[in-house]
Design an enzyme around this catalytic site. Structure first.
Site, mmCIF file in Angstrom:
data_model
loop_
_atom_site.group_PDB
_atom_site.id
_atom_site.type_symbol
_atom_site.label_atom_id
_atom_site.label_comp_id
_atom_site.label_asym_id
_atom_site.label_seq_id
_atom_site.Cartn_x
_atom_site.Cartn_y
_atom_site.Cartn_z
ATOM 1 N N LYS A 44 0.846 -1.204 0.000
ATOM 2 C CA LYS A 44 0.000 0.000 0.000
ATOM 3 C C LYS A 44 0.884 1.259 0.000
ATOM 4 C CE LYS A 44 -0.300 -0.392 5.048
ATOM 5 N NZ LYS A 44 -1.169 -0.781 6.181
ATOM 6 N N ARG A 142 -10.440 -0.280 14.529
ATOM 7 C CA ARG A 142 -10.422 0.592 13.350
ATOM 8 C C ARG A 142 -11.510 0.075 12.415
ATOM 9 N NH1 ARG A 142 -4.827 1.445 10.080
ATOM 10 N NH2 ARG A 142 -5.099 -0.804 9.800
ATOM 11 N N TYR A 273 14.369 30.219 6.194
ATOM 12 C CA TYR A 273 13.172 30.842 6.766
ATOM 13 C C TYR A 273 13.207 30.834 8.292
ATOM 14 C CZ TYR A 273 10.963 30.343 2.160
ATOM 15 O OH TYR A 273 10.647 30.409 0.838
ATOM 16 N N MET A 322 10.602 24.132 1.096
ATOM 17 C CA MET A 322 9.783 23.236 0.272
ATOM 18 C C MET A 322 10.617 22.435 -0.733
ATOM 19 S SD MET A 322 6.495 24.053 -2.155
ATOM 20 C CE MET A 322 5.524 24.850 -0.903
#
Ligand SMILES: *Cc1c(COP(=O)(O)O)cnc(C)c1O
Length: 386
Positions: A44, A142, A273, A322
């Site tokens: 997955k 779940r 940043y 980013m």
């Protein structure tokens, strides 16, 4: 990789290497440990970020007999790539998903009355009996059927000829802590539920309970199959987990880049940043063209994260941005544009693992691997002859 991304990696030097040798080694180690249980390889989330198709082909070659995915879409992508091995979907598909899964010979998991109805309708439309797996919730809470509802669901599955009850299974919530007695409680509840069905003449040929943690650390949970994800990719589910016997796992994914830009900065400068980290000494700062959009955690530098360049660990300085990170490189001229940067993996004798990142930033290795984004091309290292 889809066509729209076919230029990935052509102009930006940042990529992930997927080592087929390590993957095959891990598959064989797991199979040796769990034999005679079969290995159902969990691919997955694009094979935990490793490329599901690449992983699926390799693990099947190495001895896994079947695959599991979270979504019908993921199963369909494997079928479109030509993979014919059995595929189990780990959650109950929606009505439309059920039809698509069954048409593509992808095995659904069922745990609701509505799911049984939709599987039956899809099977009837397809004109062929369909194997299904019934999932019991033994405590993860779940998805899965309440043990009290299992008899009525199994009866509904077996009502008519459209559905075959191939498997019954459950999932653990704390198997990565071998000292927690809850796993034994889940196993006992599973066994009692299966026994209660047997008293009504209902059986299934396949039982499966174990994820990687179960397979590695709870031998009693290895039944007909084990469903391993993280161990395939070379990591323990929890860094402190002690397997029931020696098992050798090697990380499959390396994350690499090249230095794109270098500039000298004075002591006291605060790159990136937020200006969160001060350079203690004057020296070169290298820019590496990979960032949080590619899966490098934004706070990795703040948490002491390092990369390997020219065989040495070097600190990520300031916030990860980013698309780029800044790395403290010390003496002027030592690191140059084009130098190989290892974010994850070996350089020389040193290695940085995804577990190291996970520990530093306070998450689990799964999240680190899955986060390595689609913008990073995967380069497959083929099986070597030796
Ligand atoms: C993801 C998943 C697995 C695999 O778990 P690992 O800890 O990666 O081995 C097995 N079973 C289910 C139901 C899952 O969702």
């Amino acid at each position: 990789m889809s066509d729209q991304h076919s230029t990935l990696g052509v102009f930006r030097p940042a990529w992930a290497e997927i080592d087929s040798n390590a993957l095959a080694h891990n598959v064989r180690s797991i199979i040796d440990l769990v034999h005679p249980a079969e290995l159902c390889a969990v691919v997955k989330a694009d094979g935990y970020g490793h490329s599901a198709v690449v992983v699926a082909e390799e693990v099947l070659r190495a001895g896994a007999t079947r695959l599991a995915v979270a979504l019908v879409e993921e199963g369909l992508a494997l079928r479109e790539a030509g993979i014919t091995a059995p595929i189990l979907v780990l959650s109950e598909p929606s009505n439309r998903g059920m039809r698509a899964a069954i048409q593509a010979q992808i095995t659904p998991t069922l745990y609701s009355a509505q799911g049984v109805v939709s599987a039956r309708e899809a099977a009837a439309a397809n004109g062929q009996a369909v194997a299904v797996h019934l999932k019991i919730d033994t405590g993860m809470h779940r998805v899965g059927a309440d043990p009290q509802d299992v008899l009525s669901l199994a009866t509904a599955i077996l009502d008519g000829d459209d559905l075959l009850l191939e498997g019954i299974w459950t999932h653990f919530s704390v198997a990565d802590d071998p000292d927690d007695p809850y796993t034994a409680i889940q196993i006992a509840l599973f066994d009692a539920t299966v026994q209660a069905l047997r008293e009504f003449g209902i059986t299934a040929p396949i039982h499966h309970l174990a994820n990687s943690a179960g397979a590695l650390a709870h031998p009693g949970s290895r039944r007909d199959w084990v469903r391993c994800g993280i161990a395939l990719y070379g990591y323990l589910p929890e860094s402190s987990l002690v397997p029931s016997s020696q098992v050798s796992l090697a990380p499959v994914l390396s994350l690499k880049a090249q230095v794109a830009f270098v500039r000298p900065l004075d002591a006291g400068e605060r790159p990136s940043y937020g200006r969160i980290t001060e350079l203690k000494e004057a020296g070169d700062v290298a820019v590496v063209p990979i960032g949080y959009a590619d899966g490098v955690p934004r706070n990795l530098g703040r948490c002491g994260g390092e990369v390997l360049i020219r065989g040495r660990r070097r600190k990520i300085i300031g916030n990860v941005t980013m698309d780029q990170i800044m790395v403290e490189c010390g003496t002027t001229g030592e690191v140059v544009v084009g130098d190989e940067v290892v974010l994850l993996g070996y350089q020389g004798t040193d290695e940085i693992t995804a577990q190291e990142w996970a520990t530093k930033v306070g998450t689990i290795v799964y999240e680190i691997l899955c986060a390595i984004g689609p913008r990073v091309p995967r380069v497959v290292i083929p099986i070597s002859a030796s």
